[in-house]
Design a protein around this motif. Structure first.
Motif, short mmCIF file in Angstrom:
data_model
loop_
_atom_site.label_atom_id
_atom_site.label_comp_id
_atom_site.label_asym_id
_atom_site.label_seq_id
_atom_site.Cartn_x
_atom_site.Cartn_y
_atom_site.Cartn_z
N VAL A 59 4.26 7.84 -0.39
CA VAL A 59 5.31 6.82 -0.33
C VAL A 59 4.72 5.44 -0.09
O VAL A 59 3.57 5.31 0.34
N GLU A 60 5.53 4.43 -0.32
CA GLU A 60 5.12 3.06 0.00
C GLU A 60 4.96 2.93 1.51
O GLU A 60 5.75 3.48 2.28
N GLN A 73 6.10 4.12 8.38
CA GLN A 73 5.21 4.12 9.54
C GLN A 73 5.91 4.70 10.76
O GLN A 73 5.30 5.45 11.54
N VAL A 74 7.18 4.38 10.93
CA VAL A 74 7.95 4.93 12.05
C VAL A 74 8.06 6.44 11.91
O VAL A 74 7.88 7.18 12.89
N ARG A 75 8.33 6.94 10.69
CA ARG A 75 8.40 8.39 10.47
C ARG A 75 7.06 9.05 10.78
O ARG A 75 7.01 10.12 11.38
N GLY A 94 0.81 -1.21 0.00
CA GLY A 94 0.00 0.00 0.00
C GLY A 94 0.84 1.26 0.00
O GLY A 94 2.06 1.22 0.11
N MET A 95 0.16 2.37 -0.13
CA MET A 95 0.81 3.68 -0.14
C MET A 95 0.25 4.52 0.99
O MET A 95 -0.83 4.25 1.50
N MET A 96 1.01 5.55 1.39
CA MET A 96 0.55 6.44 2.45
C MET A 96 1.13 7.84 2.24
O MET A 96 2.16 8.01 1.59
N LEU A 97 0.41 8.82 2.79
CA LEU A 97 0.89 10.20 2.77
C LEU A 97 1.74 10.43 4.01
O LEU A 97 1.33 10.10 5.11
N ILE A 98 2.91 10.98 3.81
CA ILE A 98 3.79 11.36 4.91
C ILE A 98 3.84 12.89 4.95
O ILE A 98 3.95 13.54 3.91
N ILE A 99 3.75 13.44 6.14
CA ILE A 99 3.84 14.88 6.34
C ILE A 99 5.21 15.21 6.91
O ILE A 99 5.65 14.60 7.88
#
Length: 158
Positions: free
Chosen positions: A134-135, A141-143, A2-7
């Motif tokens: 990002v993936e 997830q840690v970030r 999956g993908m996710m938005l990182i801020i």
């Protein structure tokens, strides 16, 4: 995967281009109030942060939504809103700990980030890459958790 938005709040300049891109993507015109991303700015501290649905693991919005309009898509893992099922009770708005589900009085509907179906316009337009698509890896997830902890501390100091 999956993908996710990182801020990355340290990269955000508060330009609000993400709000404009989001409103254009979803509404077809510029109206930041109809954006699914909102930039919060603490001017004294010189700090801005774009906020949108955080795709919580135990999403309170999905728990309180009686018609199950707010639900997790089994294919993508994203928290989604089925506007056809929404009855406008605004329980999701009250339940979201980040204020990322909102009620738009003009359109009389819930507004919530849908990641633009996997191609978020906010991340694409951000000139400083404060928003990044990002993936969904362990390191990402840690970030994201590290950012959430920093944000929580910033709010508790206010």
């Amino acid at each position: 995967m999956g993908m996710m938005l990182i801020i990355h709040p340290d990269k955000c300049t508060g330009c609000r281009n993400c709000e404009l891109a989001c409103s254009m993507e979803h509404e077809g015109f510029f109206r930041p109030k109809s954006s699914r991303v909102h930039v919060y700015t603490w001017e004294r501290e010189g700090f801005s942060v774009p906020m949108m649905c955080q795709q919580c693991k135990d999403a309170a919005c999905t728990t309180v939504c009686m018609p199950k309009a707010m639900h997790r898509d089994p294919a993508t893992g994203q928290v989604m809103l089925d506007a056809a099922k929404c009855i406008g009770c605004k329980m999701c708005v009250q339940a979201c700990p980040f204020g990322c589900a909102s009620w738009d009085m003009q359109s009389e509907q819930i507004l919530k980030c849908d990641t633009c179906d996997g191609d978020p316009s906010c991340a694409a337009i951000c000139p400083t890459q404060a928003l990044e698509w990002v993936e969904d890896t362990i390191s990402a997830q840690v970030r994201k958790r590290t950012f959430a902890a920093k944000l929580k501390n910033a709010f508790s100091e206010v």
